[in-house]
Design a protein around this motif. Sequence first.
Motif, short mmCIF file in Angstrom:
data_model
loop_
_atom_site.label_atom_id
_atom_site.label_comp_id
_atom_site.label_asym_id
_atom_site.label_seq_id
_atom_site.Cartn_x
_atom_site.Cartn_y
_atom_site.Cartn_z
N THR A 80 18.23 54.75 -88.17
CA THR A 80 17.12 54.06 -87.52
C THR A 80 16.68 54.81 -86.27
OG1 THR A 80 17.97 51.96 -88.35
CG2 THR A 80 16.39 51.85 -86.55
N VAL A 81 17.65 55.25 -85.46
CA VAL A 81 17.32 55.99 -84.24
C VAL A 81 16.62 57.31 -84.59
CG1 VAL A 81 18.32 57.20 -82.26
CG2 VAL A 81 19.11 54.91 -82.86
N ILE A 82 17.14 58.01 -85.60
CA ILE A 82 16.53 59.28 -86.01
C ILE A 82 15.12 59.04 -86.54
CG2 ILE A 82 16.69 61.16 -87.68
CD1 ILE A 82 19.76 60.94 -87.37
N LEU A 83 14.92 57.95 -87.30
CA LEU A 83 13.60 57.62 -87.82
C LEU A 83 12.61 57.36 -86.69
CD1 LEU A 83 11.73 56.84 -90.22
CD2 LEU A 83 12.56 54.51 -89.91
N VAL A 84 13.00 56.58 -85.72
CA VAL A 84 12.11 56.28 -84.58
C VAL A 84 11.81 57.55 -83.80
CG1 VAL A 84 11.96 55.03 -82.38
CG2 VAL A 84 12.79 53.87 -84.42
N PHE A 85 12.83 58.36 -83.55
CA PHE A 85 12.63 59.63 -82.84
C PHE A 85 11.68 60.54 -83.62
CE2 PHE A 85 14.07 63.94 -81.62
CZ PHE A 85 13.76 63.87 -80.27
N GLY A 86 11.85 60.61 -84.94
CA GLY A 86 10.96 61.43 -85.77
C GLY A 86 9.53 60.93 -85.73
N LEU A 87 9.34 59.61 -85.76
CA LEU A 87 7.99 59.06 -85.69
C LEU A 87 7.34 59.36 -84.34
CD1 LEU A 87 8.47 55.62 -87.46
CD2 LEU A 87 7.12 57.57 -88.26
N ILE A 88 8.12 59.27 -83.27
CA ILE A 88 7.58 59.59 -81.94
C ILE A 88 7.17 61.05 -81.86
CG2 ILE A 88 8.21 59.81 -79.50
CD1 ILE A 88 9.89 57.24 -79.87
N LEU A 89 8.03 61.95 -82.37
CA LEU A 89 7.68 63.37 -82.38
C LEU A 89 6.45 63.63 -83.25
CD1 LEU A 89 11.12 65.18 -82.58
CD2 LEU A 89 9.52 65.15 -80.68
N PHE A 90 6.36 62.95 -84.38
CA PHE A 90 5.20 63.10 -85.26
C PHE A 90 3.92 62.72 -84.53
CE2 PHE A 90 2.26 61.32 -88.41
CZ PHE A 90 2.09 62.41 -89.24
N LEU A 91 3.94 61.58 -83.86
CA LEU A 91 2.75 61.14 -83.13
C LEU A 91 2.44 62.07 -81.96
CD1 LEU A 91 3.31 57.29 -83.10
CD2 LEU A 91 1.58 58.56 -84.37
N TYR A 92 3.48 62.59 -81.32
CA TYR A 92 3.26 63.49 -80.19
C TYR A 92 2.62 64.80 -80.65
CZ TYR A 92 4.22 66.62 -76.30
OH TYR A 92 4.10 67.53 -75.30
N PHE A 93 3.15 65.39 -81.70
CA PHE A 93 2.65 66.69 -82.14
C PHE A 93 1.31 66.61 -82.87
CE2 PHE A 93 7.15 68.01 -81.67
CZ PHE A 93 6.93 68.99 -80.73
N THR A 94 0.99 65.45 -83.44
CA THR A 94 -0.33 65.32 -84.06
C THR A 94 -1.37 64.84 -83.06
OG1 THR A 94 0.17 63.06 -84.79
CG2 THR A 94 0.59 64.84 -86.36
N GLU A 95 -0.93 64.57 -81.85
CA GLU A 95 -1.80 64.12 -80.77
C GLU A 95 -2.62 62.89 -81.17
OE1 GLU A 95 -4.03 67.56 -79.68
OE2 GLU A 95 -2.31 68.55 -78.78
N GLY A 96 -1.99 62.00 -81.91
CA GLY A 96 -2.64 60.76 -82.31
C GLY A 96 -3.52 60.88 -83.53
N ASP A 97 -3.71 62.07 -84.06
CA ASP A 97 -4.54 62.25 -85.26
C ASP A 97 -3.67 61.99 -86.48
OD1 ASP A 97 -6.51 62.89 -87.06
OD2 ASP A 97 -6.26 65.06 -86.82
N LEU A 98 -3.58 60.72 -86.86
CA LEU A 98 -2.68 60.34 -87.94
C LEU A 98 -3.12 60.90 -89.29
CD1 LEU A 98 -1.82 56.67 -86.99
CD2 LEU A 98 -0.47 58.72 -86.65
N ILE A 99 -4.40 60.92 -89.57
CA ILE A 99 -4.87 61.42 -90.86
C ILE A 99 -4.56 62.90 -91.02
CG2 ILE A 99 -6.91 61.82 -92.30
CD1 ILE A 99 -8.07 59.25 -91.12
N GLY A 100 -4.82 63.66 -89.98
CA GLY A 100 -4.50 65.09 -90.02
C GLY A 100 -3.00 65.33 -90.12
N GLY A 101 -2.23 64.55 -89.43
CA GLY A 101 -0.78 64.68 -89.47
C GLY A 101 -0.20 64.33 -90.83
#
Length: 79
Positions: free
Chosen positions: A18-39
Amino acid sequence: MNFFQKLGKVLSANIAYTVILVFGLILFLYFTEGDLIGGVLTALSALVIYVCIALLYGEYKKVPNNAKPATKKPAKRKK
């Protein structure tokens, strides 16, 4: 059992995942800069590339090697 109750039990039983999943989601949102469709499209294309490479590698391993086997010299006969 309610979906959310079951999900809560699974997430609390596997706290490390669960912790790894949340951390991965945060990194995903950070590196896509909020562009979820592009990410998501980037992640899907990476997944497709990974699967294709894995399948091609499996097929590569199935192809026989064309190297000729070493031929043995005929043994000398004793008279």
